[in-house]
Design a protein around this motif. Structure first.
Motif, PDB file in Angstrom:
ATOM      1  N   LEU A  45       0.842  -1.212   0.000  1.00 31.56           N
ATOM      2  CA  LEU A  45       0.000   0.000   0.000  1.00 31.56           C
ATOM      3  C   LEU A  45       0.873   1.257   0.000  1.00 31.56           C
ATOM      4  O   LEU A  45       1.720   1.411   0.882  1.00 31.56           O
ATOM      5  N   GLY A  46       0.663   2.140  -0.969  1.00 32.81           N
ATOM      6  CA  GLY A  46       1.528   3.322  -1.086  1.00 32.81           C
ATOM      7  C   GLY A  46       2.935   2.879  -1.439  1.00 32.81           C
ATOM      8  O   GLY A  46       3.920   3.404  -0.917  1.00 32.81           O
ATOM      9  N   GLY A  47       3.027   1.927  -2.356  1.00 29.78           N
ATOM     10  CA  GLY A  47       4.300   1.251  -2.660  1.00 29.78           C
ATOM     11  C   GLY A  47       5.297   2.090  -3.427  1.00 29.78           C
ATOM     12  O   GLY A  47       6.433   1.654  -3.640  1.00 29.78           O
ATOM     13  N   GLY A  48       4.915   3.286  -3.882  1.00 35.04           N
ATOM     14  CA  GLY A  48       5.857   4.195  -4.543  1.00 35.04           C
ATOM     15  C   GLY A  48       6.467   3.580  -5.787  1.00 35.04           C
ATOM     16  O   GLY A  48       5.765   3.150  -6.702  1.00 35.04           O
ATOM     17  N   THR A  49       7.783   3.514  -5.816  1.00 34.64           N
ATOM     18  CA  THR A  49       8.475   2.964  -6.989  1.00 34.64           C
ATOM     19  C   THR A  49       8.529   1.442  -6.951  1.00 34.64           C
ATOM     20  O   THR A  49       9.186   0.835  -7.788  1.00 34.64           O
ATOM     21  N   SER A  84       9.995  -0.428  -4.847  1.00 36.61           N
ATOM     22  CA  SER A  84      11.339  -0.916  -4.467  1.00 36.61           C
ATOM     23  C   SER A  84      11.284  -2.107  -3.519  1.00 36.61           C
ATOM     24  O   SER A  84      12.070  -3.048  -3.645  1.00 36.61           O
ATOM     25  N   TYR A  85      10.372  -2.051  -2.534  1.00 35.96           N
ATOM     26  CA  TYR A  85      10.354  -3.126  -1.528  1.00 35.96           C
ATOM     27  C   TYR A  85       9.612  -4.358  -2.041  1.00 35.96           C
ATOM     28  O   TYR A  85       9.946  -5.476  -1.659  1.00 35.96           O
ATOM     29  N   SER A  86       8.636  -4.165  -2.922  1.00 35.95           N
ATOM     30  CA  SER A  86       8.029  -5.325  -3.593  1.00 35.95           C
ATOM     31  C   SER A  86       9.089  -6.025  -4.425  1.00 35.95           C
ATOM     32  O   SER A  86       9.147  -7.259  -4.471  1.00 35.95           O
ATOM     33  N   VAL A 116       1.050  -3.454  -6.092  1.00 34.94           N
ATOM     34  CA  VAL A 116       1.463  -2.156  -5.550  1.00 34.94           C
ATOM     35  C   VAL A 116       0.362  -1.141  -5.844  1.00 34.94           C
ATOM     36  O   VAL A 116      -0.046  -0.982  -7.000  1.00 34.94           O
ATOM     37  N   ILE A 117      -0.113  -0.468  -4.801  1.00 34.54           N
ATOM     38  CA  ILE A 117      -1.135   0.568  -5.016  1.00 34.54           C
ATOM     39  C   ILE A 117      -0.534   1.933  -4.715  1.00 34.54           C
ATOM     40  O   ILE A 117       0.062   2.146  -3.649  1.00 34.54           O
ATOM     41  N   ASP A 118      -0.658   2.841  -5.682  1.00 39.54           N
ATOM     42  CA  ASP A 118      -0.153   4.204  -5.470  1.00 39.54           C
ATOM     43  C   ASP A 118      -0.775   5.132  -6.514  1.00 39.54           C
ATOM     44  O   ASP A 118      -1.663   4.724  -7.281  1.00 39.54           O
ATOM     45  N   GLN A 119      -0.289   6.374  -6.522  1.00 32.98           N
ATOM     46  CA  GLN A 119      -0.825   7.383  -7.444  1.00 32.98           C
ATOM     47  C   GLN A 119      -0.060   7.349  -8.775  1.00 32.98           C
ATOM     48  O   GLN A 119       0.967   6.683  -8.888  1.00 32.98           O
ATOM     49  N   GLY A 147      -4.537   4.104  -7.676  1.00 35.45           N
ATOM     50  CA  GLY A 147      -5.725   4.369  -6.874  1.00 35.45           C
ATOM     51  C   GLY A 147      -5.384   4.906  -5.508  1.00 35.45           C
ATOM     52  O   GLY A 147      -4.207   4.996  -5.131  1.00 35.45           O
ATOM     53  N   ASP A 148      -6.438   5.260  -4.783  1.00 40.16           N
ATOM     54  CA  ASP A 148      -6.305   5.768  -3.421  1.00 40.16           C
ATOM     55  C   ASP A 148      -6.434   4.563  -2.480  1.00 40.16           C
ATOM     56  O   ASP A 148      -7.459   3.866  -2.514  1.00 40.16           O
ATOM     57  N   PHE A 149      -5.418   4.339  -1.661  1.00 45.48           N
ATOM     58  CA  PHE A 149      -5.474   3.129  -0.823  1.00 45.48           C
ATOM     59  C   PHE A 149      -6.559   3.189   0.257  1.00 45.48           C
ATOM     60  O   PHE A 149      -6.850   2.194   0.896  1.00 45.48           O
ATOM     61  N   ILE A 176       3.251  -1.776   4.439  1.00 41.67           N
ATOM     62  CA  ILE A 176       2.913  -0.354   4.481  1.00 41.67           C
ATOM     63  C   ILE A 176       4.207   0.369   4.834  1.00 41.67           C
ATOM     64  O   ILE A 176       4.605   0.453   6.002  1.00 41.67           O
ATOM     65  N   SER A 177       4.915   0.854   3.804  1.00 40.59           N
ATOM     66  CA  SER A 177       6.244   1.424   4.016  1.00 40.59           C
ATOM     67  C   SER A 177       6.273   2.908   3.662  1.00 40.59           C
ATOM     68  O   SER A 177       5.825   3.304   2.581  1.00 40.59           O
ATOM     69  N   GLY A 178       6.793   3.699   4.565  1.00 39.89           N
ATOM     70  CA  GLY A 178       6.938   5.140   4.295  1.00 39.89           C
ATOM     71  C   GLY A 178       5.608   5.854   4.247  1.00 39.89           C
ATOM     72  O   GLY A 178       5.512   6.955   3.679  1.00 39.89           O
TER      73      GLY A 178
END
Ligand code: SAM
Length: 332
Positions: free
Chosen positions: A165-169, A171-173, A187-190, A215-217, A231-233
């Motif tokens: 959630l909010g996975g950004g780039t 990186s951690y996935s 990965v869900i993000d904008q 999408g919006d988590f 849920i990172s950062g």
């Protein structure tokens, strides 16, 4: 005693010098060659070599360059951390943190007004530059060892499906999928972070195992068969109420026995170096991100998780910037 005041006052000069070096691609230029100030001026198309001479001397005094005679070349430090495409590259992090130049510059005003100001709101950078630097900076951190520490401390053996959630780039996935060959991640993000994620995931050949969902988590419909949620950062950016809501969404998305992994700036150990980072981070998050943001304590995050129904909550300090709190949804 006055030295301390001088140091505190002059420190921002150092940040300006390292920022300019990265922005001018100085460290690429001086990776393999030694150049004089005049030669550097020609390469970077600077008008006045006198300015570049003073700048290169400043880089040398800060340990970013080495000077021999009239010529400058990278120091070992710059070669390791300031050359793009090196595994430990931190140049995007340098840009992202210093993009907040005007925000910090008007700290007194922002404190009185109780207001946040992002770099594109005061025109220090435009929004696309802000987003790109912000996201790549997060990726720099992951590559610098945070990803490795996450993998070492989280057991995903036998787990098939991760929600980031909010996975950004991503990186951690990427780090978790690379270490756990059976794992797939959503990965869900904008839009903006996912545009960058798409390239990085492809570079790691993980396009078939990592799905990027825009999408919006808080509102996007989630499957309910995940083995783990990361849920990172994110929690530092949200209020307690918002965090509890996201934890509940994670709980409902997990299968019984599923794992929640919270990775963030959190006060878990209380070493002096951490206290500096956590204390300054708290202020930075408020003035630079949103008025509900803040550095959290591991204990409060653990209590929110327990309040949501999670069990076996563990707080894990790490030698890297971000710490971990992990917990399980009870097995039925
Ligand atoms: C600090 S970044 C962390 C990115 C990544 N998880 C990491 O640890 O590097 C926070 C991320 O949360 C995303 N985010 C914040 N609120 C969100 C929301 N409501 N829905 C989806 N993504 C959100 C931001 O776009 C950003 O990519």
């Amino acid at each position: 005693m006055a030295d301390k005041i001088y140091d505190l006052t002059l420190n921002f000069w150092n940040s300006a010098v390292i920022r300019a070096g990265v922005k001018l691609n100085l460290f690429n230029l001086l990776e393999k060659h030694a150049f004089s100030a005049t030669e550097v001026s020609q390469h970077i198309k600077a008008n006045n070599p006198r300015f570049i001479q003073a700048f290169l001397d400043a880089c040398a005094i800060l340990g970013l360059l080495e000077k021999e005679g009239d010529e400058f070349t990278n120091s070992a430090l710059s070669n390791e951390f300031l050359i793009p495409h090196q595994p430990k590259y931190l140049g995007d992090y340098v840009c992202h943190i210093t993009n907040y130049w005007y925000t910090w510059g008007k700290l007194d005003t922002l404190l009185l007004e109780g207001r946040t100001e992002l770099p594109f709101e005061n025109d220090f950078t435009d929004a696309p530059t802000y987003w790109t630097d912000y996201m790549k900076a997060q990726h720099n951190r992951a590559m610098m060892g945070q990803g490795e520490k996450l993998v070492e401390n989280v057991d995903l053996k036998g787990k098939q499906k991760l929600l980031d959630l909010g996975g950004g780039t991503g990186s951690y996935s990427i780090a978790l999928c690379a270490a756990n060959p059976q794992l797939k991640s959503v990965v869900i993000d904008q839009t903006e972070p996912l545009d960058i994620a798409r390239k990085i995931v492809a570079e790691h050949d993980l396009t078939d195992r990592i799905t990027l969902l825009e999408g919006d988590f808080n509102t996007i419909e989630l499957d309910s068969d995940y083995d783990a949620v990361l849920i990172s950062g994110v929690i530092v950016l949200l209020s307690e109420e918002e965090n509890r809501h996201v934890f509940l969404r994670a709980y409902n998305a997990l299968l019984p026995g599923g794992l929640i992994i919270v990775q963030d700036f959190m006060r878990i150990d209380h070493k002096p170096t951490r206290q500096f980072l956590d204390t300054m981070m708290d202020l930075y998050l408020l003035v630079g991100f949103n008025p509900n943001a803040g550095d959290r304590s591991g204990d409060e995050v653990a209590s929110w998780l327990k309040g949501t129904g999670f069990v076996n909550v563990k707080q894990i300090p790490l030698p890297t910037q971000l710490a971990l709190v992990i917990a399980e949804k009870p097995a039925k």
